[in-house]
Each structure stands twice: as structure tokens, then as C-alpha cells.
Design a protein around this motif. Structure first.
Motif, short mmCIF file in Angstrom:
data_model
loop_
_atom_site.label_atom_id
_atom_site.label_comp_id
_atom_site.label_asym_id
_atom_site.label_seq_id
_atom_site.Cartn_x
_atom_site.Cartn_y
_atom_site.Cartn_z
N UNK A 1 0.85 -1.17 0.00
CA UNK A 1 0.00 0.00 0.00
C UNK A 1 0.90 1.24 0.00
N UNK A 2 0.58 2.16 -0.89
CA UNK A 2 1.29 3.44 -0.95
C UNK A 2 0.29 4.52 -0.61
N UNK A 3 0.55 5.20 0.50
CA UNK A 3 -0.46 6.08 1.08
C UNK A 3 -0.07 7.55 1.06
N UNK A 4 -1.06 8.38 0.75
CA UNK A 4 -0.93 9.82 0.88
C UNK A 4 -1.90 10.25 1.97
N UNK A 5 -1.44 11.09 2.88
CA UNK A 5 -2.26 11.52 4.01
C UNK A 5 -2.62 13.00 3.83
N UNK A 6 -3.90 13.30 4.04
CA UNK A 6 -4.35 14.68 4.01
C UNK A 6 -4.81 15.05 5.41
N UNK A 7 -4.28 16.15 5.91
CA UNK A 7 -4.56 16.58 7.27
C UNK A 7 -5.26 17.93 7.27
N UNK A 8 -5.81 18.30 8.39
CA UNK A 8 -6.47 19.59 8.57
C UNK A 8 -5.43 20.70 8.68
N UNK A 9 -5.60 21.74 7.91
CA UNK A 9 -4.68 22.87 7.96
C UNK A 9 -4.73 23.57 9.32
N UNK A 10 -5.89 23.56 9.95
CA UNK A 10 -6.05 24.23 11.24
C UNK A 10 -5.28 23.54 12.37
N UNK A 11 -5.07 22.23 12.25
CA UNK A 11 -4.40 21.52 13.35
C UNK A 11 -2.91 21.32 13.11
N UNK A 12 -2.43 21.61 11.91
CA UNK A 12 -1.02 21.31 11.65
C UNK A 12 -0.06 22.19 12.44
N UNK A 13 -0.54 23.30 12.98
CA UNK A 13 0.32 24.16 13.79
C UNK A 13 0.75 23.49 15.09
N UNK A 14 -0.09 22.58 15.60
CA UNK A 14 0.24 21.95 16.88
C UNK A 14 0.26 20.42 16.83
N UNK A 15 0.03 19.85 15.66
CA UNK A 15 0.07 18.39 15.53
C UNK A 15 1.07 17.99 14.45
N UNK A 16 2.16 17.35 14.82
CA UNK A 16 3.16 16.95 13.83
C UNK A 16 2.83 15.65 13.10
N UNK A 17 1.68 15.06 13.36
CA UNK A 17 1.30 13.82 12.67
C UNK A 17 1.85 12.57 13.31
N UNK A 18 2.40 12.69 14.50
CA UNK A 18 3.03 11.56 15.18
C UNK A 18 2.10 10.37 15.32
N UNK A 19 0.86 10.59 15.74
CA UNK A 19 -0.08 9.48 15.93
C UNK A 19 -0.42 8.81 14.59
N UNK A 20 -0.49 9.60 13.52
CA UNK A 20 -0.76 9.04 12.19
C UNK A 20 0.37 8.10 11.79
N UNK A 21 1.61 8.59 11.94
CA UNK A 21 2.78 7.78 11.56
C UNK A 21 2.92 6.55 12.45
N UNK A 22 2.61 6.69 13.73
CA UNK A 22 2.69 5.56 14.66
C UNK A 22 1.66 4.49 14.28
#
Length: 110
Positions: A1-22
Motif C-alpha cells: 500500500x502506498x499512502x498519501x495523508x491529508x490533514x487539517x490545515x487548522x491543526x497542523x500548527x500543533x500536531x506533527x502527525x506523530x499518531x498518524x505515523x505511529x
């Protein structure tokens, strides 16, 4: 599986995506039953409310090799701030209509 992740622009200031990657690394959350290796093609934000740029951004990740597009949990579940995107249903419907039928769309990550 080759995945692209789309995140909320409003939360990217304080969320580095750690839980997504984990979740991807440990195959938890929506990835729990995935037997294949998972390669992250990219992670990008939605482009801001109301998410009009999501399809274009998803298509760019598909162009770069993604066969799956995942909405980061912040979009559909409101993780980090407990406030889901008010446009999430419309975004998911739009992606389902516009992307090729062989592209998987995941509603969340963890």
C-alpha cells in the motif's frame, strides 16, 4: 500500500502527525488488518476551509504513486482538538466521486 495523508490545515500548527505515523508503523487504527507493507508517499494539508483543494492535492499524491488516500484523524474524528471538520462529509463524498475507483479512501488513521 502506498499512502498519501491529508490533514487539517487548522491543526497542523500543533500536531506533527506523530499518531498518524505511529498507527501506520504499528498497524493500528484503520491499518490494523493491512497485511501489506505501507509506504508513505506524502502528507499535505487540506488547503484550508472548506477543503476545495483536497481533490487536487490527492491527485498530486496519486501522481507521485499513492494508491490510497487517508484523511488524517483530525478531519473526520477531530483528534487533537475534539472538533471534526464541518466539511468532512462533503470532502469524503467529493473524493469518492472524483478519484479513480481503484484508489482507496480511508476516513481516518488512528
Amino acid at each position: 500500500m502506498k499512502i498519501g495523508i491529508i490533514r487539517c490545515m487548522q491543526t497542523e500548527d500543533y500536531c506533527p502527525g506523530t499518531a498518524d505515523f505511529r498507527a501506520i508503523k504499528n498497524k493500528t487504527g484503520i491499518f490494523e488488518n493491512i497485511k501489506d507493507d505501507i509506504e508513505i508517499i506524502g502528507m499535505i494539508n487540506c488547503g484550508g476551509c472548506p477543503g476545495k483543494k483536497i481533490t487536487m492535492r490527492a491527485m498530486k499524491m496519486i501522481e507521485k504513486g499513492a494508491d490510497t488516500i487517508a484523511m488524517a484523524t483530525c478531519i473526520n474524528k477531530g483528534s487533537s482538538n475534539n472538533f471534526a471538520c464541518p466539511f468532512s462529509e462533503k470532502i469524503m463524498n467529493h473524493l469518492t466521486e472524483r478519484l479513480a475507483k481503484d484508489i482507496k479512501i480511508l476516513p481516518y488513521t488512528h
